[in-house]
Design an enzyme around this catalytic site. Structure first.
Site, PDB file in Angstrom:
ATOM      1  N   SER A 150      -5.200  -6.187 -16.665  1.00  0.00           N
ATOM      2  CA  SER A 150      -6.489  -6.386 -15.994  1.00  0.00           C
ATOM      3  C   SER A 150      -6.210  -6.727 -14.534  1.00  0.00           C
ATOM      4  O   SER A 150      -5.066  -7.034 -14.171  1.00  0.00           O
ATOM      5  CB  SER A 150      -7.201  -7.554 -16.683  1.00  0.00           C
ATOM      6  OG  SER A 150      -8.253  -8.066 -15.900  1.00  0.00           O
TER       7      SER A 150
ATOM      8  N   TYR B 290      -8.491 -15.659 -20.374  1.00  0.00           N
ATOM      9  CA  TYR B 290      -8.357 -14.215 -20.185  1.00  0.00           C
ATOM     10  C   TYR B 290      -7.224 -13.908 -19.196  1.00  0.00           C
ATOM     11  O   TYR B 290      -6.361 -13.058 -19.445  1.00  0.00           O
ATOM     12  CB  TYR B 290      -9.692 -13.658 -19.680  1.00  0.00           C
ATOM     13  CG  TYR B 290      -9.772 -12.166 -19.616  1.00  0.00           C
ATOM     14  CD1 TYR B 290     -10.021 -11.414 -20.765  1.00  0.00           C
ATOM     15  CD2 TYR B 290      -9.623 -11.481 -18.414  1.00  0.00           C
ATOM     16  CE1 TYR B 290     -10.115 -10.019 -20.710  1.00  0.00           C
ATOM     17  CE2 TYR B 290      -9.717 -10.098 -18.351  1.00  0.00           C
ATOM     18  CZ  TYR B 290      -9.962  -9.372 -19.503  1.00  0.00           C
ATOM     19  OH  TYR B 290     -10.054  -8.006 -19.450  1.00  0.00           O
TER      20      TYR B 290
HETATM   21  P1  NDP Z   1     -15.043  -2.960 -25.043  1.00  0.00           P
HETATM   22  O1  NDP Z   1     -15.753  -4.218 -25.385  1.00  0.00           O
HETATM   23  O2  NDP Z   1     -15.812  -1.713 -24.899  1.00  0.00           O
HETATM   24  O3  NDP Z   1     -13.840  -2.688 -26.013  1.00  0.00           O
HETATM   25  C1  NDP Z   1     -13.098  -3.702 -26.609  1.00  0.00           C
HETATM   26  C2  NDP Z   1     -12.452  -3.114 -27.822  1.00  0.00           C
HETATM   27  O4  NDP Z   1     -11.630  -4.092 -28.430  1.00  0.00           O
HETATM   28  C3  NDP Z   1     -13.476  -2.661 -28.842  1.00  0.00           C
HETATM   29  O5  NDP Z   1     -13.162  -1.351 -29.255  1.00  0.00           O
HETATM   30  C4  NDP Z   1     -13.324  -3.655 -29.969  1.00  0.00           C
HETATM   31  O6  NDP Z   1     -13.511  -3.060 -31.240  1.00  0.00           O
HETATM   32  C5  NDP Z   1     -11.889  -4.098 -29.812  1.00  0.00           C
HETATM   33  N1  NDP Z   1     -11.706  -5.439 -30.350  1.00  0.00           N
HETATM   34  C6  NDP Z   1     -12.071  -6.610 -29.837  1.00  0.00           C
HETATM   35  N2  NDP Z   1     -11.765  -7.618 -30.673  1.00  0.00           N
HETATM   36  C7  NDP Z   1     -11.170  -7.042 -31.752  1.00  0.00           C
HETATM   37  C8  NDP Z   1     -10.640  -7.529 -32.964  1.00  0.00           C
HETATM   38  N3  NDP Z   1     -10.637  -8.848 -33.261  1.00  0.00           N
HETATM   39  N4  NDP Z   1     -10.094  -6.654 -33.831  1.00  0.00           N
HETATM   40  C9  NDP Z   1     -10.097  -5.330 -33.559  1.00  0.00           C
HETATM   41  N5  NDP Z   1     -10.598  -4.797 -32.445  1.00  0.00           N
HETATM   42  C10 NDP Z   1     -11.131  -5.653 -31.546  1.00  0.00           C
HETATM   43  O7  NDP Z   1     -14.308  -3.315 -23.672  1.00  0.00           O
HETATM   44  P2  NDP Z   1     -13.302  -2.514 -22.719  1.00  0.00           P
HETATM   45  O8  NDP Z   1     -13.166  -1.118 -23.136  1.00  0.00           O
HETATM   46  O9  NDP Z   1     -13.729  -2.851 -21.363  1.00  0.00           O
HETATM   47  O10 NDP Z   1     -11.933  -3.306 -23.001  1.00  0.00           O
HETATM   48  C11 NDP Z   1     -10.764  -2.673 -23.454  1.00  0.00           C
HETATM   49  C12 NDP Z   1      -9.573  -3.399 -22.839  1.00  0.00           C
HETATM   50  O11 NDP Z   1      -9.613  -3.248 -21.423  1.00  0.00           O
HETATM   51  C13 NDP Z   1      -9.556  -4.896 -23.118  1.00  0.00           C
HETATM   52  O12 NDP Z   1      -8.213  -5.314 -23.344  1.00  0.00           O
HETATM   53  C14 NDP Z   1     -10.063  -5.474 -21.814  1.00  0.00           C
HETATM   54  O13 NDP Z   1      -9.617  -6.785 -21.617  1.00  0.00           O
HETATM   55  C15 NDP Z   1      -9.462  -4.516 -20.815  1.00  0.00           C
HETATM   56  N6  NDP Z   1     -10.070  -4.513 -19.507  1.00  0.00           N
HETATM   57  C16 NDP Z   1     -11.353  -4.084 -19.306  1.00  0.00           C
HETATM   58  C17 NDP Z   1     -11.872  -4.079 -18.030  1.00  0.00           C
HETATM   59  C18 NDP Z   1     -13.236  -3.583 -17.718  1.00  0.00           C
HETATM   60  O14 NDP Z   1     -13.655  -3.657 -16.551  1.00  0.00           O
HETATM   61  N7  NDP Z   1     -13.986  -3.084 -18.669  1.00  0.00           N
HETATM   62  C19 NDP Z   1     -11.103  -4.552 -16.872  1.00  0.00           C
HETATM   63  C20 NDP Z   1      -9.781  -4.981 -17.220  1.00  0.00           C
HETATM   64  C21 NDP Z   1      -9.293  -4.952 -18.472  1.00  0.00           C
HETATM   65  P3  NDP Z   1     -14.796  -3.479 -32.171  1.00  0.00           P
HETATM   66  O15 NDP Z   1     -15.998  -3.126 -31.362  1.00  0.00           O
HETATM   67  O16 NDP Z   1     -14.620  -2.667 -33.402  1.00  0.00           O
HETATM   68  O17 NDP Z   1     -14.658  -4.954 -32.391  1.00  0.00           O
END
Ligand code: NDP
Length: 260
Positions: free
Chosen positions: A150, A163
């Site tokens: 991130s 985070y």
């Molecule tokens: P989303 O909320 O769209 O995606 C998060 C994903 O993580 C979902 O598919 C969710 O699946 C999964 N997830 C969360 N908790 C669990 C769990 N306990 N078990 C299994 N799956 C889990 O967010 P993003 O796409 O934005 O995030 C994806 C990654 O990118 C993360 O690591 C985030 O920190 C990182 N990131 C995002 C940024 C942004 O601006 N969006 C910036 C920097 C980093 P489900 O829905 O099935 O729980």
């Protein structure tokens, strides 16, 4: 022979990938890139409805795609899902540690339980999935592990203590694994997304006043990122094009991190 290898350096046909949190957001953007390049892709997550929609999108690329139930907060679930992906496709070559969450509170207001939830989801799960993938990658003769960091791997923010710790940690974890597993032809890298329009940041924009406009003002590309912006970096880091690239942390941020 060398030229032939160069001509197919982004080709992922015959490769199998597992993407945690691949049922939506950035994970799905990466899964789409991998599928477009020919990889068989397993997406892991909790939400089946999102997964069905994701599988429909992945099917457009003609590659094999599967959903595997996964709760990254449980070590047994991580290990079972990685093994399941490997047995579904017969091998595992690519792991994307993408599942992540955030709980936005000032440090003085963050209960220890919330600290553990964020660290376990974002960092411990990446260690456990990588640990579980290692023997499969040894059997495959090598592998590619891509971790999602991130801007909080670089910067701090008042509401991001757990985070930022998890995302700083994931970069250092990747560097350590990269040094350990280079001998096994396993490359371990991190991707650092800027501000991307996903469910996660829709929450952030509700909770942090003025965030949407501040991000726009600071991003040289003058837009929020889209999950599809991660398709290309996924293919690069999963393919032989990056065979001599390991331990890096690559921003995909429209220039957010280089604006002085
Ligand atoms: P989303 O909320 O769209 O995606 C998060 C994903 O993580 C979902 O598919 C969710 O699946 C999964 N997830 C969360 N908790 C669990 C769990 N306990 N078990 C299994 N799956 C889990 O967010 P993003 O796409 O934005 O995030 C994806 C990654 O990118 C993360 O690591 C985030 O920190 C990182 N990131 C995002 C940024 C942004 O601006 N969006 C910036 C920097 C980093 P489900 O829905 O099935 O729980």
């Amino acid at each position: 022979m060398v030229e032939k290898k160069l001509m197919s350096m982004f080709d992922l046909k015959g490769k199998a990938a597992f993407v945690t949190g691949g049922n939506g957001g950035i994970g799905l953007g990466m899964a789409k890139g991998l599928a477009a390049a020919g990889a068989a892709v397993a997406i892991g997550g909790r939400n089946r409805t999102k997964a069905d929609a994701a599988l429909a999108e992945l099917s457009k690329f003609g590659a094999k795609a599967e959903f595997i139930e996964l709760d990254v907060l449980k070590e047994s679930s991580c290990r079972a899902a990685v093994d399941n992906a490997a047995s579904t496709f017969g091998h595992l070559d690519i792991l994307v540690n993408n599942a992540g969450t955030n709980i936005r509170k000032q440090p003085e207001n963050l209960p220890t339980q919330d600290w553990h939830t964020v660290l376990d989801t974002n960092l411990t799960s990446a260690f456990v999935c990588s640990h579980a993938a290692y023997p499969h990658m040894i059997r495959a003769g090598g592998g590619k592990i891509i971790n999602i960091g991130s801007m909080m791997s670089i910067f701090g923010a008042p509401y991001s203590v757990a985070y930022a710790a998890s995302k700083g940690g994931i970069v250092q974890m990747a560097r350590a694994m990269a040094t350990a597993w280079a001998k096994n032809n396993i490359q371990v890298n991190s991707v650092l997304p800027g501000w991307i329009d996903t469910e996660l940041t829709q929450g952030a924009r509700r909770e942090v006043e003025g965030l949407h406009d501040r991000v726009l003002a600071r991003t040289p590309a003058q837009r929020w990122g889209h999950p599809n912006d991660f398709a290309g970096i996924a293919v690069f880091l999963a393919s032989s094009a990056s065979d001599f690239v390991t331990g890096t942390a690559i921003p995909v941020d429209g220039g957010y991190s280089i604006l002085g």
